[in-house]
Design a protein around this motif. Structure first.
Motif, PDB file in Angstrom:
ATOM      1  N   UNK A  90      32.643  12.045  -3.997  1.00 50.73           N
ATOM      2  CA  UNK A  90      32.103  10.659  -4.520  1.00 50.73           C
ATOM      3  C   UNK A  90      30.772  10.474  -3.837  1.00 50.73           C
ATOM      4  N   UNK A  91      30.726  10.711  -2.472  1.00 46.54           N
ATOM      5  CA  UNK A  91      29.676  10.501  -1.545  1.00 46.54           C
ATOM      6  C   UNK A  91      28.550  11.584  -1.817  1.00 46.54           C
ATOM      7  N   UNK A  92      29.003  12.976  -2.100  1.00 45.31           N
ATOM      8  CA  UNK A  92      28.114  13.958  -2.364  1.00 45.31           C
ATOM      9  C   UNK A  92      27.603  14.626  -1.013  1.00 45.31           C
ATOM     10  N   UNK A  93      28.509  14.567  -0.014  1.00 47.74           N
ATOM     11  CA  UNK A  93      28.111  15.033   1.194  1.00 47.74           C
ATOM     12  C   UNK A  93      29.335  15.359   2.035  1.00 47.74           C
ATOM     13  N   UNK A  94      29.460  16.626   2.920  1.00 48.08           N
ATOM     14  CA  UNK A  94      30.639  17.124   3.617  1.00 48.08           C
ATOM     15  C   UNK A  94      30.246  17.171   5.047  1.00 48.08           C
ATOM     16  N   UNK A  95      31.074  16.615   5.851  1.00 51.62           N
ATOM     17  CA  UNK A  95      30.680  16.805   7.498  1.00 51.62           C
ATOM     18  C   UNK A  95      31.977  17.416   8.218  1.00 51.62           C
ATOM     19  N   UNK A  96      33.181  17.617   7.439  1.00 50.51           N
ATOM     20  CA  UNK A  96      34.123  18.217   7.911  1.00 50.51           C
ATOM     21  C   UNK A  96      34.751  19.122   6.984  1.00 50.51           C
ATOM     22  N   UNK A  97      35.255  20.444   7.443  1.00 51.22           N
ATOM     23  CA  UNK A  97      35.602  21.272   6.587  1.00 51.22           C
ATOM     24  C   UNK A  97      37.054  21.837   7.148  1.00 51.22           C
ATOM     25  N   UNK A  98      38.183  21.808   6.549  1.00 54.85           N
ATOM     26  CA  UNK A  98      39.501  22.221   6.993  1.00 54.85           C
ATOM     27  C   UNK A  98      39.781  23.503   6.269  1.00 54.85           C
ATOM     28  N   UNK A  99      40.421  24.537   6.983  1.00 51.46           N
ATOM     29  CA  UNK A  99      40.693  25.647   6.377  1.00 51.46           C
ATOM     30  C   UNK A  99      42.326  25.456   6.347  1.00 51.46           C
ATOM     31  N   UNK A 100      42.884  25.671   5.125  1.00 48.56           N
ATOM     32  CA  UNK A 100      44.178  25.542   4.811  1.00 48.56           C
ATOM     33  C   UNK A 100      44.660  26.661   3.958  1.00 48.56           C
ATOM     34  N   UNK A 101      45.666  27.575   4.314  1.00 47.21           N
ATOM     35  CA  UNK A 101      45.985  28.384   3.359  1.00 47.21           C
ATOM     36  C   UNK A 101      44.775  29.519   2.867  1.00 47.21           C
ATOM     37  N   UNK A 102      43.937  29.725   3.864  1.00 45.72           N
ATOM     38  CA  UNK A 102      42.743  30.663   3.354  1.00 45.72           C
ATOM     39  C   UNK A 102      41.689  29.905   2.627  1.00 45.72           C
ATOM     40  N   UNK A 103      41.873  28.419   2.403  1.00 36.18           N
ATOM     41  CA  UNK A 103      40.858  27.991   1.479  1.00 36.18           C
ATOM     42  C   UNK A 103      40.054  26.862   2.281  1.00 36.18           C
ATOM     43  N   UNK A 104      38.883  26.597   1.984  1.00 39.28           N
ATOM     44  CA  UNK A 104      38.201  25.748   2.644  1.00 39.28           C
ATOM     45  C   UNK A 104      38.084  24.440   1.972  1.00 39.28           C
ATOM     46  N   UNK A 105      38.511  23.264   2.559  1.00 36.23           N
ATOM     47  CA  UNK A 105      38.356  21.900   1.738  1.00 36.23           C
ATOM     48  C   UNK A 105      37.431  21.089   2.972  1.00 36.23           C
ATOM     49  N   UNK A 106      36.727  20.368   2.054  1.00 34.47           N
ATOM     50  CA  UNK A 106      35.642  19.486   2.443  1.00 34.47           C
ATOM     51  C   UNK A 106      35.855  18.018   2.441  1.00 34.47           C
ATOM     52  N   UNK A 107      35.648  17.241   3.275  1.00 36.37           N
ATOM     53  CA  UNK A 107      36.027  15.999   3.729  1.00 36.37           C
ATOM     54  C   UNK A 107      34.462  15.208   4.315  1.00 36.37           C
ATOM     55  N   UNK A 108      34.571  13.941   4.331  1.00 32.90           N
ATOM     56  CA  UNK A 108      33.514  13.091   4.671  1.00 32.90           C
ATOM     57  C   UNK A 108      34.225  11.983   5.623  1.00 32.90           C
ATOM     58  N   UNK A 109      34.004  12.192   6.920  1.00 33.20           N
ATOM     59  CA  UNK A 109      34.598  11.214   7.867  1.00 33.20           C
ATOM     60  C   UNK A 109      33.598   9.975   8.346  1.00 33.20           C
ATOM     61  N   UNK A 110      32.228  10.065   7.811  1.00 38.34           N
ATOM     62  CA  UNK A 110      31.144   9.272   8.441  1.00 38.34           C
ATOM     63  C   UNK A 110      31.494   7.693   8.197  1.00 38.34           C
ATOM     64  N   UNK A 111      31.969   7.512   7.056  1.00 41.43           N
ATOM     65  CA  UNK A 111      32.212   6.066   6.587  1.00 41.43           C
ATOM     66  C   UNK A 111      33.314   5.614   7.326  1.00 41.43           C
ATOM     67  N   UNK A 112      34.419   6.293   7.406  1.00 42.56           N
ATOM     68  CA  UNK A 112      35.698   5.874   8.009  1.00 42.56           C
ATOM     69  C   UNK A 112      35.361   5.770   9.488  1.00 42.56           C
ATOM     70  N   UNK A 113      34.566   6.488   9.925  1.00 41.83           N
ATOM     71  CA  UNK A 113      34.512   6.513  11.580  1.00 41.83           C
ATOM     72  C   UNK A 113      33.468   5.372  11.820  1.00 41.83           C
ATOM     73  N   UNK A 114      32.725   4.958  11.051  1.00 43.96           N
ATOM     74  CA  UNK A 114      32.008   3.586  11.076  1.00 43.96           C
ATOM     75  C   UNK A 114      32.826   2.369  11.103  1.00 43.96           C
ATOM     76  N   UNK A 115      33.531   2.398   9.844  1.00 51.59           N
ATOM     77  CA  UNK A 115      34.344   1.288  10.042  1.00 51.59           C
ATOM     78  C   UNK A 115      35.353   1.182  10.944  1.00 51.59           C
ATOM     79  N   UNK A 116      35.678   2.028  11.539  1.00 52.89           N
ATOM     80  CA  UNK A 116      36.653   1.867  12.841  1.00 52.89           C
ATOM     81  C   UNK A 116      35.893   1.393  13.877  1.00 52.89           C
ATOM     82  N   UNK A 117      34.677   1.764  14.149  1.00 52.82           N
ATOM     83  CA  UNK A 117      33.836   1.413  15.389  1.00 52.82           C
ATOM     84  C   UNK A 117      33.603  -0.105  15.077  1.00 52.82           C
ATOM     85  N   UNK A 118      33.190  -0.418  13.884  1.00 48.73           N
ATOM     86  CA  UNK A 118      33.042  -1.899  13.566  1.00 48.73           C
ATOM     87  C   UNK A 118      34.543  -2.682  13.820  1.00 48.73           C
TER      88      UNK A 118
END
Length: 281
Positions: A83-111
């Motif tokens: 939905x965001x259209x950007x990835x800042x974190x990639x997780x390797x799982x079973x040989x596959x790369x999965x993209x996430x974005x933790x920026x929004x969640x990180x900001x909300x937690x800091x707030x």
């Protein structure tokens, strides 16, 4: 298990991510390390990614200018990252790369850590300054957290309009120029500067003046070098409350670490240490 983690981007030689994640590994009692992989504009991005794949990283962070560029090379995208259209974190799982974005969640937690009372009034008025990748992540995070009035000010209105499309049915978003926003700052409860204006070595730059900011407004800047930007310094002079950029950096890293290791380590007690490390740079 020995975790192999890292960061790709350019320039990233002076990134604080290695310090943060080494602290997390230590706190979690896990073996591992966090490396920097700088990919210069003249390098072959695809070739560098192949090298990372062959090196069998368990996960890595992605920063500018590759948050969008990485997406076609991933096997799967988390719904939020899609939905965001950007990835800042990639997780390797079973040989596959999965993209996430933790920026929004990180900001909300800091707030939540510093100004929890703002969550009691989700109809409060929020202004995002800028319409780049960071603004997309923060807009998504704020609206997902239930805030219903999130306006965007930017030089290019069309860029702001594409971010507004991420809003939910109940989200109200006004789009305005920086000049228009400057005159209306007193109306906002939370103002977030999402661009790299004011970052070292251009620490004297400001994207707009805060002359009209209201007393007790929360003013936030995602820039963390310098720790207190000129933007935040002026906000304090006007009687506003401030939220520093290194705090968001810490909490978005906390979420990334949890995605890689399934361990959520406490980060609140690291805020002062991170500030000290930054202050020495």
């Amino acid at each position: 298990m020995h975790y192999k983690l890292g960061l790709i981007g350019f320039p990233v030689k002076h990134s604080l991510s290695p310090w943060i994640h080494r602290q997390f590994l230590k706190k979690a009692g896990l073996a591992g390390d966090y490396a920097i992989v700088e990919i210069a504009p003249g390098d072959s991005f695809e070739q560098k990614l192949q090298q990372i794949k062959h090196s069998q990283f368990d996960g890595f962070n992605v920063t500018v200018p590759y948050k969008k560029q990485i997406m076609p090379y991933l096997d799967q995208l988390d719904d939020n990252a899609k939905a965001i259209g950007a990835v800042n974190t990639v997780v390797q799982k079973d040989g596959k790369w999965i993209g996430y974005n933790t920026d929004g969640m990180g900001y909300i937690t800091s707030l939540k850590q510093h100004y929890p009372s703002i969550f009691q009034n989700q109809a409060c008025r929020i202004l995002l300054i800028g319409a780049g990748g960071a603004a997309r992540g923060l807009f998504f995070g704020l609206t997902t957290a239930g805030f219903t009035r999130v306006d965007i000010a930017n030089r290019t209105l069309s860029s702001a309009e594409t971010i507004a499309e991420l809003g939910k049915k109940e989200t109200n978003t006004a789009i305005m120029t920086l000049e228009e926003a400057e005159k209306q700052l007193h109306q906002y409860d939370l103002i977030i500067q999402t661009t790299n204006v004011g970052m070292k070595p251009n620490a004297d730059d400001m994207i707009l003046s805060l002359d009209q900011v209201g007393k007790n407004t929360i003013v936030s800047d995602i820039v963390y070098q310098p720790i207190e930007t000129k933007f935040l310094h002026q906000a304090k002079q006007k009687g506003a409350d401030v939220l520093y950029g290194h705090v968001m950096l810490l909490y978005q890293a906390q979420y990334a670490f949890e995605l890689w290791t399934s361990q959520r380590v406490p980060a609140h007690d690291m805020e002062q240490d991170l500030k000290t490390v930054l202050g020495g740079r």
